[in-house]
Enzyme design. Structure first.
Site, short mmCIF file in Angstrom:
data_model
loop_
_atom_site.label_atom_id
_atom_site.label_comp_id
_atom_site.label_asym_id
_atom_site.label_seq_id
_atom_site.Cartn_x
_atom_site.Cartn_y
_atom_site.Cartn_z
N HIS A 184 29.87 -14.69 19.72
CA HIS A 184 30.64 -13.41 20.06
C HIS A 184 30.58 -13.02 21.32
O HIS A 184 31.66 -13.05 22.53
CB HIS A 184 29.68 -12.02 19.28
N GLU A 185 29.58 -13.82 22.05
CA GLU A 185 29.03 -13.41 22.95
C GLU A 185 29.78 -14.55 24.86
O GLU A 185 30.55 -14.04 25.15
CB GLU A 185 27.29 -14.19 23.78
ZN ZN Z 1 29.91 -7.08 22.52
#
Ligand code: ZN
Length: 502
Positions: A265-266
């Site tokens: 995600h990051e």
């Molecule tokens: Zn996010």
């Protein structure tokens, strides 16, 4: 080049550089700073914030912008210069329109509100937090009337995170999601089959998790020469510049999926940051678009790519070799179903992709009701629990697991929540377009060949910075306006297959 424009560029770049320093101070505070330094750091941050505020509200900047606005009207500028001028003008006016008293009151309540929220959450006592919420509501309505007087107060708060998006656009989209997702969740819940997820729990050595996290992040395109990966309590993507992007994660010995997917995600956020067009200078046009578009980039990788069967088929061998004791007896299909299991829960941040939008819609409806005065703060715990029951079929046993769970309201961040779900919808619509333009995408994912995907995102989204509004961007990239049907069809198809629904 126009002397006023040269002057503007110098001023804006200086502000951008100071913001970069601020951002690295914040990163350091989350990642490296010794606990004993918190007070001195708060003073450093406040001093720097004062300098930035001074630069941003300098009357000389206002004069320069006034001159440029005149030439702007005459159509003298190209799209990039025009964007820089318009963004600078908007920021300047926002800064100077708010009375100093209001700025101070909001800042003071944010820090006090956070402390009160933490204690109220700990003691499961909403009534302790209610006065903060009431005060913030008043301040944020006043803020909206100062800054964006032409918008309804809640729309103005949304605009801060999702420029140009209003309740009139969000409500029908969210109604449609409710209409389709509630029956889908019911069908999944009432079905006798549920994926086995027990093997996702166990003991997973942190060093091995970190090795995997770095490998996956690098594989999908994170440039470690222009970025770092570290550990913090809450994972985030920060940094000071496209050449200095910093992502963090946290490791739990008992659950490797959580940290792995949070780093994916990051990394999605980070690829967007690294892909910004900084060759155009450290100027507004090179900044990222809205919160929703940023979230679309993280969810694109986390959900559309990394939760797909093709992705699992490429990496499952690595996962099994890394954690043989945990995954020896597990098949690829079982693994894929386990990481995609859909179960209604109380906590938004732990929700799966099917139930997540309902957590957001519940909060959106509450915020809308608070701003148009059809809901009162004191009634929130009851309304929260009723909606949870209606949308997800469960009732939180405590307010700590319900209305008190998120930090957003303790800092007065109303209007933020819709961005999460708009991001999921954008991500899905972008992905459909990618597959249409590159029909071999699934094969590429299965081969671990992520280059064409990253390049597509770079060219279609990242390199445009802030040049387009999110509404224009989605139209330019996909040929259509935001349409929840892509997301609904994606979920229905995927989960009918996983849960063998007829
Ligand atoms: Zn996010």
């Amino acid at each position: 080049m126009n002397q006023h424009y040269i002057n503007l560029v110098q001023r804006l770049e200086e502000i951008a550089h100071l913001n970069g320093v601020m951002s690295n101070l914040g990163w350091d505070q989350e990642v490296m700073m010794p606990a004993g330094a918190s007070e001195s750091r708060a003073k450093q941050i406040a001093a720097l914030a004062g300098v930035i505020h001074e630069r941003a509200t300098d009357p000389a900047l206002g004069d320069c912008l006034k001159e440029l606005q005149e030439t702007s009207k005459a159509g003298a500028w190209g799209a990039i210069e025009q964007c820089n001028i318009q963004e600078a003008l908007r920021n300047y006016e926002m800064e100077i329109r708010i009375p100093k008293r209001l700025v101070q009151e909001i800042a003071e309540l944010s820090s006090r509100g956070q402390v009160i929220w933490v204690a109220a959450r700990q003691h499961n006592k909403f009534s302790d937090f209610a006065p903060v919420l009431k005060r913030f509501l008043k301040l944020k309505i006043e803020w909206a009337q100062c800054v964006l007087p032409n918008l309804q107060p809640y729309d103005a708060n949304i605009d801060l995170f999702e420029r140009g998006t209003t309740m009139a656009m969000i409500t029908p989209v969210f109604e449609r999601l409710k209409q389709e997702l509630i029956p889908l969740i019911n069908a999944i819940q009432s079905h006798s089959y549920h994926p086995d997820t027990t093997f996702l729990r166990g003991t997973f050595a942190t060093e091995k998790q970190e090795f995997l996290a770095r490998k996956l992040s690098r594989d999908i395109g994170f440039d470690f020469d222009r970025g770092r990966m570290d550990v913090s309590v809450h994972p985030f993507c920060g940094g000071s510049h496209p050449t200095d992007v910093r992502i963090t994660t946290r490791y739990s010995e008992s659950n490797f999926i959580e940290s792995l997917y949070s780093i994916i995600h990051e990394t999605g956020h980070a690829l967007y940051e690294q892909g910004r067009p900084h060759q155009l200078g450290d100027l507004p046009v090179t900044e990222s678009s809205t919160m929703g578009i940023h979230e679309s980039q993280s969810l694109f990788w986390e959900r559309m790519i990394a939760q797909s069967k093709s992705f699992c088929s490429h990496y499952f061998k690595d996962f099994r070799e890394t954690f043989p004791d945990n995954l020896r007896a597990v098949s690829l299909e079982e693994f894929y179903r386990a990481i995609n299991n859909c179960t209604p829960g109380f906590i938004r941040v732990e929700a799966d992709e099917v139930t997540y939008p309902l957590h957001v819609i519940l909060r959106y409806e509450i915020e809308r009701g608070l701003f148009d005065d059809t809901l009162s703060v004191d009634d929130l715990p009851g309304i929260w629990n009723e909606s949870m029951q209606k949308y997800l079929g469960i009732t939180p046993p405590t307010d700590t697991l319900g209305v008190l769970q998120d930090s957003h309201w303790s800092g007065g961040a109303f209007g933020y929540f819709p961005s999460y779900t708009l991001g999921a919808l954008y991500a899905c619509q972008f992905y459909q377009k990618l597959v249409q333009e590159q029909p071999d995408t699934e094969q590429n994912i299965a081969l671990g060949n992520f280059k064409p995907i990253k390049q597509w995102l770079n060219e279609k989204i990242h390199c445009h910075g802030k040049l387009y509004s999110p509404q224009e961007l989605i139209k330019n990239v996909t040929g259509a306006h935001l349409n929840p049907d892509y997301f609904i069809t994606y979920l229905k198809t995927k989960y009918s297959e996983i849960y063998q629904l007829s």
